[in-house]
Design an enzyme around this catalytic site. Sequence first.
Site, mmCIF file in Angstrom:
data_model
loop_
_atom_site.group_PDB
_atom_site.id
_atom_site.type_symbol
_atom_site.label_atom_id
_atom_site.label_comp_id
_atom_site.label_asym_id
_atom_site.label_seq_id
_atom_site.Cartn_x
_atom_site.Cartn_y
_atom_site.Cartn_z
ATOM 1 N N GLU A 57 0.894 -1.174 0.000
ATOM 2 C CA GLU A 57 0.000 0.000 0.000
ATOM 3 C C GLU A 57 0.920 1.208 0.000
ATOM 4 O OE1 GLU A 57 -1.994 3.116 0.357
ATOM 5 O OE2 GLU A 57 -1.426 2.723 2.422
ATOM 6 N N CYS A 91 -0.945 7.788 4.178
ATOM 7 C CA CYS A 91 -0.839 7.278 2.801
ATOM 8 C C CYS A 91 -2.144 7.428 2.015
ATOM 9 C CB CYS A 91 -0.410 5.815 2.825
ATOM 10 S SG CYS A 91 1.279 5.585 3.416
#
Length: 211
Positions: A57, A91
């Site tokens: 990710e 993120c």
Amino acid sequence: QAELPDGVVNIVTGPGSTGMSILTDPRIGKVAFTGSTSVGITIAQGIAGQGKALTLELGGKAANIVFDDAALDQAVEGVINGIFFNQGEVCCAGSRLLVQESIADEFIARLRDRMGTLRVGDPMDKNTDIGAINSRAQLRRIATLVESGVREGAELYQPACALPAKGFYFRPSVFSGVTMSHRIAREEIFGPVLSVLTFRTVDEAIEKANN
């Protein structure tokens, strides 16, 4: 305190070489990593051919999309939380805002007003909205990308707020007049900086969000 059995959760700290030693151990069957694209590539290369399961990710430019029938004040709160939570060092931070052209001016005005109430300061103070950036290097990167946005013609707004004298701090920032070619629309900033793009149709919003 959670009374998990011994061995269920193990934490080993250290530099990248420590992590790679763990990842390449033959007893490890699955690797999950959240972080930068460059480190993700290093991990993928490091375990290639070993038959390990891998989930990455990595950095992104997550988009919030606001249509002209939205409850604007609620949408503003969602946008604020999406980009300024944890100073934008997340993120999945909502670092791009796609707002329908017919409401763009009003929405940006409300967004700027709300930004003026954000408190920048000690991250350990429960009243702080935006704390410190995690390193001097990251602060420099944020400043460099913001400078590129100004240089490329986007309009920068930062509320007037005093920054602590000690520590790495950056004012909450929003760019309007952003186009898909701007660097601030394409690169992950990983800081409290929002880029606003407009759209007219649903298809255009989807295309821009997916670009």
